[in-house]
Design an enzyme around this catalytic site. Structure first.
Site, PDB file in Angstrom:
ATOM      1  N   SER A   9      68.375  61.595  70.806  1.00  9.62           N
ATOM      2  CA  SER A   9      67.262  62.529  70.708  1.00  9.62           C
ATOM      3  C   SER A   9      67.752  63.976  70.204  1.00  9.62           C
ATOM      4  CB  SER A   9      66.450  62.627  72.002  1.00  9.62           C
ATOM      5  OG  SER A   9      65.545  63.653  71.951  1.00  9.62           O
ATOM      6  N   ASN A  11      65.657  66.437  71.107  1.00 12.89           N
ATOM      7  CA  ASN A  11      64.609  67.237  71.866  1.00 12.89           C
ATOM      8  C   ASN A  11      65.255  67.553  73.069  1.00 12.89           C
ATOM      9  OD1 ASN A  11      62.602  67.884  73.759  1.00 12.89           O
ATOM     10  ND2 ASN A  11      61.051  66.897  72.297  1.00 12.89           N
ATOM     11  N   ASP A  41      65.281  58.897  60.199  1.00 14.32           N
ATOM     12  CA  ASP A  41      63.958  59.089  60.185  1.00 14.32           C
ATOM     13  C   ASP A  41      63.092  58.159  61.250  1.00 14.32           C
ATOM     14  OD1 ASP A  41      64.641  56.746  59.320  1.00 14.32           O
ATOM     15  OD2 ASP A  41      63.559  56.640  57.380  1.00 14.32           O
ATOM     16  N   ASP A  70      60.840  57.523  72.687  1.00 11.49           N
ATOM     17  CA  ASP A  70      59.786  57.863  71.457  1.00 11.49           C
ATOM     18  C   ASP A  70      58.446  58.152  72.422  1.00 11.49           C
ATOM     19  OD1 ASP A  70      59.786  58.427  68.690  1.00 11.49           O
ATOM     20  OD2 ASP A  70      57.722  57.010  68.720  1.00 11.49           O
ATOM     21  N   SER A  71      57.796  59.162  72.103  1.00 10.89           N
ATOM     22  CA  SER A  71      56.752  59.298  73.062  1.00 10.89           C
ATOM     23  C   SER A  71      55.771  60.382  72.168  1.00 10.89           C
ATOM     24  CB  SER A  71      57.314  60.096  74.307  1.00 10.89           C
ATOM     25  OG  SER A  71      58.020  61.242  74.139  1.00 10.89           O
ATOM     26  N   PHE A 153      57.561  71.505  77.866  1.00 14.02           N
ATOM     27  CA  PHE A 153      57.601  71.552  76.519  1.00 14.02           C
ATOM     28  C   PHE A 153      56.456  70.860  75.837  1.00 14.02           C
ATOM     29  CE2 PHE A 153      59.386  67.964  77.595  1.00 14.02           C
ATOM     30  CZ  PHE A 153      59.146  66.784  76.310  1.00 14.02           C
ATOM     31  N   TYR A 155      53.433  69.631  74.450  1.00 14.96           N
ATOM     32  CA  TYR A 155      51.775  69.718  74.914  1.00 14.96           C
ATOM     33  C   TYR A 155      51.385  70.036  76.347  1.00 14.96           C
ATOM     34  CZ  TYR A 155      51.176  67.659  70.228  1.00 14.96           C
ATOM     35  OH  TYR A 155      51.388  67.566  68.851  1.00 14.96           O
ATOM     36  N   LYS A 176      56.535  67.042  87.647  1.00 16.88           N
ATOM     37  CA  LYS A 176      56.420  66.286  86.451  1.00 16.88           C
ATOM     38  C   LYS A 176      57.230  65.290  86.435  1.00 16.88           C
ATOM     39  CE  LYS A 176      56.703  66.539  81.514  1.00 16.88           C
ATOM     40  NZ  LYS A 176      57.167  67.208  80.343  1.00 16.88           N
ATOM     41  N   HIS A 181      54.781  60.238  82.078  1.00 20.55           N
ATOM     42  CA  HIS A 181      55.107  59.117  81.541  1.00 20.55           C
ATOM     43  C   HIS A 181      56.453  58.785  81.379  1.00 20.55           C
ATOM     44  CE1 HIS A 181      55.407  62.554  79.263  1.00 20.55           C
ATOM     45  NE2 HIS A 181      55.650  62.116  78.038  1.00 20.55           N
TER      46      HIS A 181
END
Ligand code: ITT
Length: 199
Positions: A9, A11, A41, A70-71, A153, A155, A176, A181
């Site tokens: 990742s 992120n 990609d 992947d989320s 981060f 949303y 959190k 999730h």
């Protein structure tokens, strides 16, 4: 099983959350940037396929076991958007603030404000692992009318989990990391790895 894993990742939010969540297990995720893994990609229409693709890619380039996440955020009233396109909903620069504004714009005349975060984690011990560990998590809630809070981060600032009156960005990060999730999914991955390690 190795305690050092590469996180497939780019992120930073995912990396920070996952490392805090696995800390008690002794596992450590290092970002793929530490190993100069080239960008890849995400060509597939499902979270699952994209996660498997990212995990294999990182493992191939590092020789390490790899975990991919992947989320995204899915809004039933928008046919599941932004979904797999969550990171780039407002453009290729992957700007969280602009993604949030884009989604709020789509929601202006929408009364059904239900949404859910979805996460697939895929862990591979090596690029050709015939038995990848696959785990998913789903976190339901509703969308706020405007961003509130500064934590997290993506949303987080417009997502009220079910039964919460604050957005995820207003809630404690520890909360959190118990309920999200991603938390649901990583618990399953850790349980599978512990079993494999004979613990
Ligand atoms: P990598 O592919 O490099 O891991 P990415 O951010 O592009 O990074 P995804 O394609 O999986 O990852 O897209 C995930 C997006 O979904 C993320 O950028 C956020 O916009 C959103 N998202 C996922 N989990 C989230 C969370 O816990 N809180 C808020 N937004 C989240």
């Amino acid at each position: 099983m190795s305690s050092l894993w590469v996180l497939a990742s780019t992120n930073a939010g995912k990396l920070a959350e996952l490392n805090r969540m696995v800390q008690p297990s002794g596992k450590v995720f290092r970002p793929q940037s530490d190993f100069h893994v080239p960008a890849t990609d995400e060509p597939y229409p499902t979270f699952l396929e994209n996660a498997l693709h990212k995990a294999r890619h990182a493992s191939l380039h590092t020789g390490l076991p790899a975990l991919a996440d992947d989320s995204g955020l899915c809004v039933p009233a928008l046919g599941g958007q932004p979904g797999v396109h969550s990171a780039r909903f407002a453009g290729d620069d992957r700007c969280d603030a602009r993604n949030v504004q884009q989604l709020l714009h789509h929601m202006v005349a929408v009364t059904d404000r239900r949404a859910y975060f979805y996460c697939v984690l895929v862990a591979v011990r090596h690029p050709d692992d015939p038995v990848p560990i696959v785990a998913e998590g789903l976190w339901q809630g509703t969308l706020a009318g405007a961003p509130q809070g500064s934590g997290g981060f993506g949303y987080d600032a417009i997502f009220y989990p079910v039964d919460c009156t604050e957005t995820v960005a207003q809630l404690a990060s520890e909360w959190k990391e118990q309920h999200s999730h991603r938390a649901q999914a990583i618990r399953q991955v850790l349980a599978r790895l512990a079993w494999a390690d004979g613990r």
